[in-house]
Design a protein around this motif. Structure first.
Motif, short mmCIF file in Angstrom:
data_model
loop_
_atom_site.label_atom_id
_atom_site.label_comp_id
_atom_site.label_asym_id
_atom_site.label_seq_id
_atom_site.Cartn_x
_atom_site.Cartn_y
_atom_site.Cartn_z
N PRO A 298 0.84 -1.21 0.00
CA PRO A 298 0.00 0.00 0.00
C PRO A 298 0.87 1.26 0.00
O PRO A 298 1.94 1.28 0.63
N ALA A 299 0.42 2.30 -0.70
CA ALA A 299 1.26 3.47 -0.89
C ALA A 299 0.50 4.76 -0.74
O ALA A 299 -0.69 4.85 -1.07
N VAL A 300 1.22 5.78 -0.24
CA VAL A 300 0.78 7.16 -0.32
C VAL A 300 1.79 7.86 -1.23
O VAL A 300 2.97 7.94 -0.89
N GLU A 310 4.06 14.07 -15.14
CA GLU A 310 4.00 12.63 -15.38
C GLU A 310 3.95 11.82 -14.09
O GLU A 310 3.41 10.71 -14.07
N GLN A 311 4.49 12.35 -12.97
CA GLN A 311 4.48 11.55 -11.75
C GLN A 311 3.06 11.34 -11.23
O GLN A 311 2.72 10.25 -10.77
N ALA A 312 2.23 12.35 -11.30
CA ALA A 312 0.83 12.16 -10.89
C ALA A 312 0.13 11.18 -11.82
O ALA A 312 -0.67 10.34 -11.37
N LEU A 313 0.44 11.24 -13.10
CA LEU A 313 -0.16 10.30 -14.06
C LEU A 313 0.33 8.88 -13.81
O LEU A 313 -0.44 7.92 -13.94
N ASN A 314 1.61 8.73 -13.44
CA ASN A 314 2.13 7.39 -13.14
C ASN A 314 1.35 6.72 -12.02
O ASN A 314 1.08 5.52 -12.05
N ALA A 315 1.00 7.50 -11.00
CA ALA A 315 0.34 6.94 -9.83
C ALA A 315 -1.14 6.70 -10.03
O ALA A 315 -1.75 5.90 -9.30
N GLN A 316 -1.73 7.34 -11.02
CA GLN A 316 -3.19 7.35 -11.14
C GLN A 316 -3.82 5.96 -11.26
O GLN A 316 -4.85 5.69 -10.62
N VAL A 318 -2.92 3.10 -9.98
CA VAL A 318 -2.93 2.45 -8.67
C VAL A 318 -3.91 3.14 -7.74
O VAL A 318 -4.68 2.49 -7.01
N VAL A 319 -3.93 4.46 -7.76
CA VAL A 319 -4.83 5.22 -6.91
C VAL A 319 -6.29 4.94 -7.30
O VAL A 319 -7.14 4.69 -6.44
N SER A 320 -6.56 4.96 -8.60
CA SER A 320 -7.93 4.71 -9.07
C SER A 320 -8.39 3.30 -8.73
O SER A 320 -9.58 3.07 -8.49
N GLY A 321 -7.46 2.35 -8.69
CA GLY A 321 -7.82 0.98 -8.37
C GLY A 321 -7.95 0.70 -6.89
O GLY A 321 -8.29 -0.42 -6.49
N GLY A 322 -7.65 1.69 -6.05
CA GLY A 322 -7.80 1.52 -4.61
C GLY A 322 -6.55 1.07 -3.89
O GLY A 322 -6.59 0.80 -2.69
N GLY A 323 -5.42 1.03 -4.60
CA GLY A 323 -4.19 0.55 -3.98
C GLY A 323 -3.32 1.63 -3.38
O GLY A 323 -2.31 1.33 -2.74
N ILE A 359 -1.45 -5.05 -5.86
CA ILE A 359 -0.78 -6.13 -6.57
C ILE A 359 -1.51 -6.50 -7.85
O ILE A 359 -0.91 -6.95 -8.82
N GLY A 360 -2.81 -6.21 -7.88
CA GLY A 360 -3.57 -6.48 -9.10
C GLY A 360 -3.23 -5.54 -10.23
O GLY A 360 -3.49 -5.83 -11.40
N ALA A 361 -2.62 -4.39 -9.89
CA ALA A 361 -2.27 -3.41 -10.91
C ALA A 361 -0.86 -3.61 -11.45
O ALA A 361 -0.45 -2.90 -12.36
N GLY A 362 -0.12 -4.54 -10.89
CA GLY A 362 1.28 -4.71 -11.27
C GLY A 362 1.48 -5.60 -12.49
O GLY A 362 0.57 -6.29 -12.94
N HIS A 363 2.70 -5.57 -13.03
CA HIS A 363 3.11 -6.42 -14.16
C HIS A 363 4.40 -7.13 -13.74
O HIS A 363 5.50 -6.68 -14.07
N ARG A 364 4.27 -8.23 -13.03
CA ARG A 364 5.45 -8.88 -12.45
C ARG A 364 6.34 -9.53 -13.50
O ARG A 364 7.52 -9.77 -13.24
#
Length: 380
Positions: A298-300, A310-316, A318-323, A359-364
């Motif tokens: 989990p992240a803030v 671009e940094q706000a766009l990078n996080a979006q 994960v944030v939109s997905g609830g992570g 973890i659902g938003a990741g690309h492992r």
């Protein structure tokens, strides 16, 4: 791609004779860790798939690649950088000469290592690599940020394949695969490593723990906010692992009997840092977001307020997905840490929900996916 005059793919025996030279891959991603680490993750994945492959990294004499690339066991070839001025300036007038010189030097490297494919990740090093390879060596472009930079926009015009970390990067026809990450990160089992990780840093073995970092150089906003909130965090029974950057210092007031507030200049073992934490507070560079997503932490996010957003766009995603949660840099104060971050790290149920969403938003497996594409482009 058949070897000239043989009709046989390069790297395979022709007519029952000796095998040809090993596959040669050149990666261009110097300057910042956000460009270098995906390039090295790809290099590792290519080596796993083709142990005989030769991977060469391009870089400049001033970039972090001078430390990171040799430490991972790959040869580094230095070329003149081509910084792109954001505004009209005297540098812009000298740019054509710098580009010509850098392209010439890069072409010499590609010829010397007999490059079969060039893989660029953006930044100062990639532009001359793309121009040197154009029409001579196949090109693969990977864009890590949510908004593509100028170098990759140019490289995409000549590339065999274009890949991106997120949809809508601005590169036409890009395939979304995520960001290649080190196996030491994607393979982290946070719960299995938790006890040794906390012992490694001198953290409390059971207290809710926040990881704070702002990149290799630290982040003044995060340092100021957390040092100001340190006493409140300690009295609430929360531990902190805070990487403040090698050029910065952080003074915190330790609370007697409270979990330790541990400060370090730099985190050499990010795998252990992630495993030790219940929550991370960090910037939202593309690599950071990808790593956090891959391991389900989990992240803030506190995006840098500079650049093109671009940094706000990078996080979006994960944030939109609830992570994750997002707080603007100008609003990130000691009081905001106390009012928003502190209650969050003490809410186990909320953290579990965020972890599942993250973890659902990741690309492992992005490193393996990109390595397969690179080998295909190289004809291997």
């Amino acid at each position: 791609m058949p070897a000239p005059g043989t009709g046989v793919p390069q790297g395979f025996p022709a007519g029952g004779g000796q095998a040809q030279r090993p596959l040669s891959v050149v990666v261009a991603g110097g300057g910042t860790a956000g460009h270098i680490e995906p390039a090295l993750a790809l290099a590792d994945a290519v080596r796993r798939a083709r142990p005989d492959a030769r991977v060469t990294a391009l870089g400049t004499e001033r970039g972090l690649e001078n430390r990171l690339v040799p430490a991972r066991g790959y040869p580094l070839e230095l070329i003149p950088p081509v910084p792109m001025p954001r505004k009209p300036s005297p540098q812009l007038l000298r740019l054509p000469m710098k580009v010509r010189d850098s392209v010439k030097r890069t072409r010499e490297v590609l010829d010397r290592v007999q490059a079969d494919v060039v893989v660029g990740f953006g930044g100062y090093v990639s532009l001359p690599a793309y121009l040197a390879a154009r029409g001579r060596t196949p090109i693969v472009v990977h864009e890590a940020n949510a908004r593509a930079g100028l170098a990759n926009k140019i490289g995409a015009r000549y590339a065999e394949r274009v890949l991106s970390a997120t949809p809508d990067s601005g590169l036409s026809g890009a395939q979304t695969i995520g960001i290649p990450l080190r196996e030491s990160i994607t393979g982290v089992d946070r719960w299995a490593l938790r006890a040794p990780a906390r012992a490694h840093f001198g953290l409390h073995p059971h207290a809710p723990t926040i990881l704070v970092f702002g990149g290799s150089q630290g982040a003044r906003t995060l340092n100021t906010a957390f040092s100001g909130a340190a006493e409140a965090l300690g009295r609430a029974g929360v531990g902190v692992l805070h990487a403040h950057g090698p050029k910065n210092t952080v003074a915190v007031q330790q609370v007697r009997g409270a979990p330790p507030y541990c400060t370090v200049p730099y985190l050499e073992r990010m795998d252990l840092a992630y495993a030790a934490a219940d929550l991370v507070v960090c910037r939202s560079g593309a690599m950071t977001v990808a790593e956090v997503s891959a391991i389900g932490l989990p992240a803030v996010f506190v995006p840098l307020p500079h650049g093109n957003g671009e940094q706000a766009l990078n996080a979006q995603p994960v944030v939109s997905g609830g992570g994750g949660e997002l707080i603007a840099d100008a609003e990130f104060t000691p009081q905001r840490v106390i009012d928003q971050v502190l209650p969050l790290v003490r809410d186990p149920q909320r953290l579990r929900e965020m972890s599942a969403a993250t973890i659902g938003a990741g690309h492992r497996e992005a490193d393996q996916v990109l390595a397969k594409i690179v080998l295909e482009v190289a004809g291997q």
